[in-house]
Scaffold this active site. Structure first.
Site, PDB file in Angstrom:
ATOM      1  N   GLU A 113       0.813  -1.291   0.081  1.00  0.00           N
ATOM      2  CA  GLU A 113      -0.108  -0.019   0.122  1.00  0.00           C
ATOM      3  C   GLU A 113       0.853   1.203  -0.020  1.00  0.00           C
ATOM      4  O   GLU A 113       2.147   1.147   0.364  1.00  0.00           O
ATOM      5  CB  GLU A 113      -0.772   0.057   1.372  1.00  0.00           C
ATOM      6  CG  GLU A 113      -0.104   0.229   2.533  1.00  0.00           C
ATOM      7  CD  GLU A 113      -0.753  -0.243   3.552  1.00  0.00           C
ATOM      8  OE1 GLU A 113      -1.560   0.462   4.072  1.00  0.00           O
ATOM      9  OE2 GLU A 113      -0.816  -1.565   4.150  1.00  0.00           O
ATOM     10  N   LYS A 115       2.775   4.485   1.034  1.00  0.00           N
ATOM     11  CA  LYS A 115       3.246   4.982   2.117  1.00  0.00           C
ATOM     12  C   LYS A 115       3.155   6.491   2.205  1.00  0.00           C
ATOM     13  O   LYS A 115       3.838   7.226   1.326  1.00  0.00           O
ATOM     14  CB  LYS A 115       4.968   4.860   2.217  1.00  0.00           C
ATOM     15  CG  LYS A 115       5.790   5.239   3.812  1.00  0.00           C
ATOM     16  CD  LYS A 115       6.781   4.575   3.846  1.00  0.00           C
ATOM     17  CE  LYS A 115       7.387   4.887   5.262  1.00  0.00           C
ATOM     18  NZ  LYS A 115       7.307   6.335   5.947  1.00  0.00           N
ATOM     19  N   ASP A 117       3.154  10.296   3.345  1.00  0.00           N
ATOM     20  CA  ASP A 117       3.985  11.173   3.899  1.00  0.00           C
ATOM     21  C   ASP A 117       3.091  12.141   4.768  1.00  0.00           C
ATOM     22  O   ASP A 117       3.123  13.305   4.414  1.00  0.00           O
ATOM     23  CB  ASP A 117       4.727  11.600   2.940  1.00  0.00           C
ATOM     24  CG  ASP A 117       6.224  12.235   3.381  1.00  0.00           C
ATOM     25  OD1 ASP A 117       6.464  11.857   4.545  1.00  0.00           O
ATOM     26  OD2 ASP A 117       6.922  13.025   2.648  1.00  0.00           O
ATOM     27  N   TYR A 223      -5.854   8.850   6.873  1.00  0.00           N
ATOM     28  CA  TYR A 223      -5.939   7.408   6.301  1.00  0.00           C
ATOM     29  C   TYR A 223      -5.414   6.113   7.385  1.00  0.00           C
ATOM     30  O   TYR A 223      -4.355   6.415   7.880  1.00  0.00           O
ATOM     31  CB  TYR A 223      -5.423   7.315   4.946  1.00  0.00           C
ATOM     32  CG  TYR A 223      -6.080   8.113   4.056  1.00  0.00           C
ATOM     33  CD1 TYR A 223      -7.294   7.537   3.324  1.00  0.00           C
ATOM     34  CD2 TYR A 223      -5.706   9.091   3.484  1.00  0.00           C
ATOM     35  CE1 TYR A 223      -8.222   8.063   2.160  1.00  0.00           C
ATOM     36  CE2 TYR A 223      -6.328  10.020   2.515  1.00  0.00           C
ATOM     37  CZ  TYR A 223      -7.524   9.460   2.002  1.00  0.00           C
ATOM     38  OH  TYR A 223      -8.213  10.316   0.902  1.00  0.00           O
ATOM     39  N   LYS A 312      11.180   2.523  -0.363  1.00  0.00           N
ATOM     40  CA  LYS A 312      11.560   3.920  -0.430  1.00  0.00           C
ATOM     41  C   LYS A 312      11.437   4.357  -1.893  1.00  0.00           C
ATOM     42  O   LYS A 312      12.068   3.889  -2.765  1.00  0.00           O
ATOM     43  CB  LYS A 312      12.334   4.595   0.372  1.00  0.00           C
ATOM     44  CG  LYS A 312      12.234   4.369   1.569  1.00  0.00           C
ATOM     45  CD  LYS A 312      10.972   4.859   2.544  1.00  0.00           C
ATOM     46  CE  LYS A 312      11.217   6.543   2.613  1.00  0.00           C
ATOM     47  NZ  LYS A 312      12.184   6.746   3.773  1.00  0.00           N
ATOM     48  N   CYS A 406      15.234  43.664 -22.886  1.00  0.00           N
ATOM     49  CA  CYS A 406      15.658  42.108 -23.234  1.00  0.00           C
ATOM     50  C   CYS A 406      17.247  41.976 -23.130  1.00  0.00           C
ATOM     51  O   CYS A 406      17.762  42.690 -23.771  1.00  0.00           O
ATOM     52  CB  CYS A 406      14.997  41.752 -24.544  1.00  0.00           C
ATOM     53  SG  CYS A 406      15.452  40.104 -25.185  1.00  0.00           S
ATOM     54  N   CYS A 409      18.161  41.147 -27.083  1.00  0.00           N
ATOM     55  CA  CYS A 409      18.049  42.020 -28.319  1.00  0.00           C
ATOM     56  C   CYS A 409      17.908  43.716 -27.778  1.00  0.00           C
ATOM     57  O   CYS A 409      17.848  44.530 -28.467  1.00  0.00           O
ATOM     58  CB  CYS A 409      16.839  41.823 -29.159  1.00  0.00           C
ATOM     59  SG  CYS A 409      15.031  41.950 -28.494  1.00  0.00           S
ATOM     60  N   CYS A 424       9.614  39.998 -23.918  1.00  0.00           N
ATOM     61  CA  CYS A 424      10.623  40.869 -24.707  1.00  0.00           C
ATOM     62  C   CYS A 424       9.533  41.330 -25.728  1.00  0.00           C
ATOM     63  O   CYS A 424       9.037  40.633 -26.358  1.00  0.00           O
ATOM     64  CB  CYS A 424      11.852  40.111 -25.111  1.00  0.00           C
ATOM     65  SG  CYS A 424      12.330  40.844 -26.487  1.00  0.00           S
ATOM     66  N   CYS A 430      14.054  39.806 -32.297  1.00  0.00           N
ATOM     67  CA  CYS A 430      14.891  39.283 -31.164  1.00  0.00           C
ATOM     68  C   CYS A 430      15.455  37.975 -31.692  1.00  0.00           C
ATOM     69  O   CYS A 430      14.695  37.069 -32.032  1.00  0.00           O
ATOM     70  CB  CYS A 430      13.979  39.280 -29.850  1.00  0.00           C
ATOM     71  SG  CYS A 430      14.830  38.374 -28.471  1.00  0.00           S
TER      72      CYS A 430
END
Ligand code: IVH
Length: 666
Positions: A113, A115, A117, A223, A312, A406, A409, A424, A430
């Site tokens: 099942e 794990k 966290d 859960y 893990k 920019c 350019c 830009c 550009c």
């Protein structure tokens, strides 16, 4: 006179309890929020008029008073253990071998099942009533967080089944779902309060709040994954114990898999693949011996049971240092700051760049070159900097300043109202935008010009040979020879593939134009809907909105694109240089009509690629999706299919193999 009131209170309480169960445990609500709220309002009103009838397990009595001396210590009658870890298939087989050995060669059945966290919690029910909830603490004793746990809506205040053992201790994990975490952080940010770094910390921080009124505002979930003290066993196996808890109204860890070691290994790979789509964060898979008598006979080592192990997942977050913060100019001029990192192994790969999204994000994170940061890489998404390790900043590091022009350019930078992105304003003037635009134009799903990659485009731009896409079709092999040491033969090949690419489809052409927010799928829908480029260019706003997939934002991008003199010129130029397509055939599809259906392709196909199969299915009107859900019509599964196939089977969705597909299409 008051007996009907007492009766009504009882009925309402039971109805609300049942709806809580349907919603939180079965994940299948039968009424909407407003109906639920109405039941609750009626109950509250009655209880306000008749305070004597308020029971402590009433659904209205979740938020209680603040414990005045902080959290009391609780000794766990059955200790809360931790788990040993395995990190790869080899360690997993060693674990299996160890257990099998101890069972004198008896091959046990396993469960697996997710794990979760979050943080471990033990909830004690006596005579079916929730009497105490405690954190894990050091495993021997933890903190009494009963008042806070009562506010968690998915945890019943009273167990549901008819016959319930006198004492039932439920063990499980308190978590925050990803969406709830994001919403909560957004609210905290709005209120000018401190945000949490991840769902786990947020869940822990919330549960350890002293004021239950505040905890009630935190969207915590729970859960179950096991039991503590029981006055009598619930069932002979872990699987059946979980089913018994669920029947009592407790939300249990979903996705329990039962089988032999081979099945469990498959389950690990499936779970790893599904990880990013799950609504909560998981950091691995817990494997347990299913039979409880075998669990008992296996016993414990130190603080962990021998019958279980946590397999893990590779960490999705890791710490590293930012070497520099650069900016990138994208195809539409969007300027994205990028962190250059000291390479770090995270989420299964080595990462040396991470996106910082935009300059608001930089100031929000207060990230500076030289900082140590946490980097996150989940699934296929671009690695991100999630936070600065502020304690580790020793020097006075310079802040990042937002550019005014920019960096490529020097055109002025624009920022649309309400948008976080800066752009830009140079358009195709550009060099960076031009390069990105051309890269997109030649890419596989656009005009698919083989042999023309980023490197060659850069050279051609630098040589002044390439300003707009149509220039590609005017190139001669003489111009290419010598560029990047290109030999005559390869130059001729490149020219040939450029010329061949003039023959295309309207959908590809539209996608290649790089209209903002018009991706491959939208381009295809537009082509099918309007049939000709002229019709699309002539379409007004309302006509565009009639196309499925096109909303007001996309419609305005399309209009804006075709309204531009420059873009019209680019299109004309391309047509003049011989780009052409046959208009899509409006009717007469060869095959079954799949309109309204959703198909999913998974695993390897042999006679065609998945892209080709998808093209055929779309041509017949189907939508082709990347994930399986209840809305999926058919899943085509080739060899190597994994979790999508399993999911289709569990949802009872029609599955066919490649042969089946070919026959179906005949
Ligand atoms: S079983 C005696 N199952 O992981 C074994 N634990 O690293 C009890 N956890 O303290 C644990 N999901 O808080 C089990 N499906 C799951 C779990 C799970 C998360 C947590 C639990 C435990 C920690 C051990």
């Amino acid at each position: 006179m008051t007996e009907p009131v007492r009766q009504r209170i009882k009925v309402l309480s039971e109805q609300i309890r049942q709806h809580d169960y349907n919603y939180h445990v079965l994940d299948a609500p039968t009424i909407g929020d407003s109906q639920y709220d109405a039941l609750m309002a009626e109950l509250l009103a009655l209880e306000a008029d008749y305070p004597d009838y308020v029971r402590s397990d009433s659904p209205t009595q979740r938020v209680g008073a603040k414990p005045d001396q902080g959290f009391q210590e609780v000794t766990h009658r059955v200790p809360m253990l931790s788990l040993d870890n395995v990190f790869d298939a080899e360690e997993f087989s060693q674990f299996v071998a160890r257990v099998t050995d101890r069972l004198d060669g008896l091959t046990p059945e396993w469960t697996a099942e997710p794990k979760l966290d979050g943080l471990a919690l033990s909830i004690r029910y006596e005579q079916g009533n929730l009497v105490q909830a405690a954190t894990r603490g050091d495993g021997q004793s933890g903190e009494d967080v009963t008042a806070n746990v009562r506010t968690i809506r998915s945890i019943p205040l009273r167990l549901m089944a008819d016959s319930i053992p006198e004492i039932v201790e439920v063990r499980g994990e308190v978590i925050l779902k990803k969406a709830d975490f994001d919403a909560m952080n957004a609210r905290l940010l709005d209120a000018g309060e401190k945000t949490f770094v991840n769902p786990r910390n947020a869940a822990a921080g919330s549960l350890r709040q002293l004021d239950p009124t505040l905890v009630a505002q935190r969207p915590l979930s729970f859960y179950a994954y096991g039991t503590g003290e029981l006055s009598q066993p619930l069932a002979p196996t872990h699987q059946a114990t979980m089913a018994a808890l669920k029947a009592m109204g407790i939300p249990v860890n979903p996705g329990l898999v039962v089988g032999d070691a081979v099945r469990i290994e498959q389950a690990y790979r499936d779970l790893l693949e599904e990880r990013d789509q799950l609504p909560y964060e998981i950091d691995g898979m817990v494997i347990k011996v299913n039979r409880l008598d075998l669990q008992t006979s296996l016993g414990f080592v130190a603080r962990a049971p021998r019958y279980a192990s946590a397999w893990k997942f590779p960490a999705q977050e890791a710490a590293t240092r930012i070497i520099a913060i650069d900016v990138q100019v994208g195809r539409t001029g969007a300027i994205t700051p990028v962190a250059r990192l000291e390479p770090v192994f995270v989420g299964g790969v080595t990462v040396s760049n991470a996106t910082l999204h935009n300059f608001d994000e930089i100031s929000y994170l207060d990230v500076r070159p030289g900082d140590r940061v946490m980097v996150r890489r989940a699934g296929d998404v671009i690695p991100q900097v999630v936070r600065v390790l502020a304690d580790e900043r020793t020097l006075n590091l310079p802040q990042v300043v937002m550019p005014l022009a920019c960096p490529v350019c020097a055109s002025p930078i624009e920022r649309a109202p309400g948008e976080a992105v800066i752009r830009c304003s140079g358009g195709l003037v550009c060099g960076a935008q031009r390069l990105e635009h051309l890269k997109h134009f030649v890419s596989r799903k656009a005009l698919d010009i083989e042999g023309v990659g980023e490197k060659l485009l850069e050279l051609l731009i630098a040589e002044g040979l390439l300003h707009s896409p149509a220039d590609l079709f005017r190139l001669s092999s003489e111009q290419l020879v010598g560029l990047d040491r290109m030999a005559e033969k390869s130059a001729a090949n490149v020219i040939e593939s450029i010329q061949a690419a003039r023959e295309t489809t309207l959908a590809r052409f539209l996608f290649a134009l790089g209209i903002r927010d018009v991706g491959e799928a939208t381009a295809r829908t537009l082509a099918q809907h309007f049939q000709t480029l002229d019709a699309l260019m002539a379409a007004d706003f309302d006509a565009l909105l009639e196309v499925g997939d096109v909303g007001p934002i996309v419609a305005s991008h399309i209009q804006h694109f075709f309204a531009s003199e420059e873009n019209r010129h680019v299109i004309q130029d391309l047509m003049d240089s011989g780009v052409r397509w046959t208009e899509p055939e409006p009717t007469e599809r060869k095959g079954p009509d799949l309109s309204g259906q959703t198909w999913v392709l998974t695993g390897t196909l042999e006679t065609m690629t998945r892209d080709e199969a998808a093209e055929v299915l779309r041509g017949l009107g189907a939508k082709v999706s990347g994930s399986v859900s209840a809305k999926t019509t058919v899943v085509v599964a080739g060899p190597g299919a994994g979790s999508k196939l399993t999911k289709a089977e569990s949802l009872g969705i029609q599955v066919m193999d490649e042969q089946g597909l070919l026959e179906f299409l005949k």
